[in-house]
Design a protein around this motif. Structure first.
Motif, PDB file in Angstrom:
ATOM      1  N   GLU A   4      12.342  29.802  14.335  1.00 20.85           N
ATOM      2  CA  GLU A   4      12.523  28.455  14.276  1.00 20.85           C
ATOM      3  C   GLU A   4      12.904  28.004  12.923  1.00 20.85           C
ATOM      4  O   GLU A   4      12.581  28.557  11.777  1.00 20.85           O
ATOM      5  N   ASN A  48      14.755  21.539  15.001  1.00 22.22           N
ATOM      6  CA  ASN A  48      13.919  20.334  15.102  1.00 22.22           C
ATOM      7  C   ASN A  48      14.367  19.078  15.292  1.00 22.22           C
ATOM      8  O   ASN A  48      15.306  18.734  14.179  1.00 22.22           O
ATOM      9  N   GLU A  95      13.930  21.232  19.330  1.00 19.93           N
ATOM     10  CA  GLU A  95      12.601  21.172  19.663  1.00 19.93           C
ATOM     11  C   GLU A  95      12.376  19.530  19.444  1.00 19.93           C
ATOM     12  O   GLU A  95      13.013  19.072  18.545  1.00 19.93           O
ATOM     13  N   ASP A 137       7.781  20.212  21.277  1.00 20.76           N
ATOM     14  CA  ASP A 137       6.842  20.698  20.082  1.00 20.76           C
ATOM     15  C   ASP A 137       5.421  20.061  20.123  1.00 20.76           C
ATOM     16  O   ASP A 137       5.414  18.941  20.520  1.00 20.76           O
ATOM     17  N   LYS A 192       5.204  23.953  23.573  1.00 23.94           N
ATOM     18  CA  LYS A 192       4.772  24.413  22.283  1.00 23.94           C
ATOM     19  C   LYS A 192       3.441  24.083  22.055  1.00 23.94           C
ATOM     20  O   LYS A 192       3.214  22.878  21.706  1.00 23.94           O
TER      21      LYS A 192
HETATM   22 MG    MG Z   1       9.013  22.421  15.810  1.00 22.89          MG
END
Ligand code: MG
Ligand code: C2E
Ligand code: MG
Length: 670
Positions: free
Chosen positions: A190, A248, A280, A309, A330
């Motif tokens: 990530e 993200n 995400e 997320d 997640k």
């Molecule tokens: Mg994240």
């Protein structure tokens, strides 16, 4: 008392700038907390009265008697600096209270008016100081100084310098490894933003992301991070060390720019294929938001995997899960933190993982810090994990260098599809939504389940659930390997059946069943094909042992007992009317079935020579008595018979709702 609009107020204050910004005055922002709640309880008019009284009080204190409404329900005015400390005590003492915790409270933020600051600056500072009070019960006044000023300065710096930071290369894209539970290998990373700032040194996203979002500048950062991540991936590929990566996105990215086009443009520039980048989106922005839903759909349609997320951090409810269209959920660190110490936390996470898998989505847990947490997650079938236990976020090269130093090769992309399919198996439920469909997967019971891999005619266990482990132990074996050890005759037989069933399942596409007895336990095993990759094939083995047949429930058991018993069973409602009886009862009296007795009382059936004792007995039972083995007489197809009857009340939620009884025929009555 009238208040001034903001523009007018600023204009007037600018006219008086010299006398106001003389170092002896302070601008105050006042906000009445809980006013909305007060309005709801006592009516809007009562709330208005409170507000008007406050305005009157403020204009009595204010420079030029002028008060302005600001930011919705706030008031702004200027007072001599030496009066500031007394303000909050005065106003708070005069506000009506309505219950300790819910009382009205005035929060005041104060900014000293000093040249050469602008009126607008003073307002921003007072507002920021007021916002810093937060929920503290005993603080009512916050001055713009010390820590508050430092924090404000850092925020201002962030807003004013984001463009420079990008230009000067201060923004960095760090990487944190994500590990596949099944193999223990890194399957992706990530990407997390960091800012090495000239003035404040290292800044973390928790500080700069909310500020950039608030000022609608977040897309600038995100586009740079995406560019850096793509460039890093391309560099790594040249060395043969590339891994897929996740970025993200903020909710605002979808509004402030065409984020989809921007991501694609950067990928194209660096030659990143779509299966190497996932997106995400945080849970807080993902639920019930058309812009996000639409954006997520666009990415997914183009073949990107989209991760939700921070699931479980407080914004979405389980009810909303049904409508979510994501590839991976997640789970937030908060859901993982307590799993080794708290049974309830374990139950919540295990069932959430199971449910997400039933919906056909993958599961990933964040914030895994200990081996115990990891072991738990493996046992409940979580597919991927991320956390300090496997590696902290670090500059991209460091993450990759550590990878090779630990001789821990990343997962090869050709295996990913195979492992993804294997990971979809739900160990808790013994099924896989991708095989059975979401609906079927939701209704299967919990059984011992193992995920086995066949390679070179040898079976190897990839993973199994607790029930499977328990069964193997109960049969007297240490492990699955010792159960199928080919050097023993039983082990050899089981192994051969298991391998054969697997091959048939693969070739026919249908589930195959085989039985065996080991350690005194009878097992029936269902084998289903899951996925294949060069030289490797994965199968689910679901076991039904005689001890754990999920089909034998209290219901089926009771039906069986009623069906086979030689006793005549019957049950009645509180008015002593028949509700039902077993087969033996109908046969005994020569009835064809329920329709002959339903809703009738004994008297209406006319089958006792003397009704009284039966009637009284049953009335007692319906008041709570139990009649045990009471002798009696009944008429069966014209003949008098001796019987022995037992009856007891039927309870539901503590109340008597009827009675159940049975009797035995002990011969003809003389
Ligand atoms: Mg994240
Ligand atoms: P996130 O996406 O949920 O990222 C995970 C955060 O948890 C990261 O914090 C990571 O350092 C931290 N973390 C990971 N494993 C552990 C662990 O085992 N223990 C603990 N205590 N923490 C762990 P970080 O890097 O500070 O990022 C915070 C959040 O900022 C991220 O949460 C993400 O929502 C946001 N963010 C980071 N980079 C970007 C970006 O480039 N763009 C946008 N829009 N948001 C970003
Ligand atoms: Mg997260």
């Amino acid at each position: 008392m009238k208040t001034l609009g903001r523009a007018k107020y600023v204009e007037l204050l600018n006219c008086d700038y010299d006398s106001c910004f003389d170092g002896c005055h302070t601008l105050v922002y006042l906000h009445i907390d809980n006013l909305k709640h007060y309005n709801r309880l006592f009516g809007v008019q009562a709330g208005d009265r409170v507000l008007h009284r406050t305005i009157r009080w403020a204009s009595g204190k204010a420079f030029g008697s002028r008060v302005s409404r600001y930011a919705g329900d706030g008031l702004v005015f200027v007072v001599p600096t030496d009066e500031v400390d007394a303000l909050s005590t005065q106003i708070n003492a005069s506000l009506p209270t309505f219950g300790e915790a819910n009382g009205l409270r005035a929060h005041l933020g104060a900014a000293a008016c000093v040249r050469p600051m602008s009126v607008d600056d003073a307002m921003q500072q007072a507002l920021f100081a007021c916002g810093s009070i937060g929920d503290a019960q005993d603080a009512y006044l916050c001055k713009f100084e010390g820590d508050v000023k430092l924090r404000f300065d850092r925020r201002t710096y962030i807003v004013d310098h984001i463009d420079d930071a990008i230009e000067r290369g201060e923004i960095q894209a760090w990487a944190q490894p994500i590990v596949r539970v099944l193999t223990g290998r890194i399957c992706e990373v990530e990407i997390l933003a960091r800012w090495e700032s000239e003035k404040y040194g290292f800044l973390y996203p928790d500080e700069f992301i909310p500020v950039l979002e608030q000022h609608e500048l977040i897309h600038k950062l995100d586009l740079e991070v995406i560019r850096l991540a793509c460039a890093q991936w391309a560099e790594a590929r040249a060395l043969g060390t590339n891994v897929p990566f996740g970025i993200n996105l903020s909710r605002l990215d979808f509004e402030l720019c065409d984020i989809y086009a921007a991501v694609c443009a950067r990928m194209e520039r660096y030659g990143v294929p779509v299966n190497q980048l996932h997106v995400e989106v945080t849970e807080s922005s993902a639920v019930h938001d058309r812009i996000i839903t639409e954006g997520v759909r666009r990415f997914r349609e183009a073949g990107f995997q989209v991760y939700m997320d921070d699931f479980g951090s407080g914004y979405s409810s389980l009810g909303q899960m049904a409508g979510m269209r994501f590839d991976v959920i997640k789970f937030d660190k908060g859901m993982v933190d307590d799993v080794t110490t708290n049974e309830r936390a374990r139950a919540v996470l295990a069932d959430s993982i199971s449910m997400v898998k039933r919906l056909g989505l993958q599961t990933l847990c964040e914030g895994v810090e200990t081996i115990e947490q990891f072991n738990f997650l493996r046992a409940v079938g979580c597919e991927k994990v991320q956390g300090y236990y496997f590696g902290r976020p670090a500059p991209h090269e460091t993450t990759l260098r550590e990878l090779s130093a630990r001789a821990c090769r990343p997962e090869e992309t050709v295996y990913s599809a195979y492992l993804d399919a294997v990971g979809q198996v739900n160990l808790l439920e013994g099924t896989s939504a991708s095989l059975h469909g979401v609906e079927a997967a939701a209704f299967l019971g919990r059984s011992p389940v193992a995920l086995l891999e066949l390679a070179d005619d040898r079976l190897r266990m990839l993973t199994c659930n607790h029930a499977f482990q328990f069964l193997v132990t109960r049969m007297g074996f240490e492990s699955f390997d010792s159960l199928v050890r080919t050097s023993t005759p039983t082990g050899g037989r089981i192994n051969a059946s298991a391998v054969n069933a697997a091959k048939n399942a693969r070739d026919t596409g249908d589930a195959q069943v085989f039985d065996f007895i080991a350690g005194g336990v009878f097992c029936s095993v269902t084998v289903e094909f899951v996925a294949r990759m060069e030289g490797r094939e994965a199968f689910i083995y679901t076991v039904t042992s005689v001890e754990n047949s999920p089909q034998v429930t209290e219901h089926t058991l009771l039906d069986g007992v009623l069906e086979t018993s030689n006793l005549c069973f019957f049950w009645k409602d509180t008015e002593r009317r028949f509700l039902g009886a077993n087969r033996r009862f109908y046969d005994y009296y020569g009835f064809s079935g329920l329709e002959d007795i339903l809703g009738k009382t004994d008297e209406e059936m006319g089958w006792h020579t003397n009704e009284e004792p039966y009637h009284d007995d049953e009335v007692h039972v319906l008041q709570g008595a139990v009649i045990s083995r009471a002798p009696g007489i009944c008429i069966r197809q014209g003949e008098q018979r001796n019987i022995i009857a037992t009856k007891r009340p039927l309870y539901s939620h503590g109340a008597i709702v009827g009675l159940v009884g049975y009797f035995e025929d002990v011969g003809p009555h003389q």
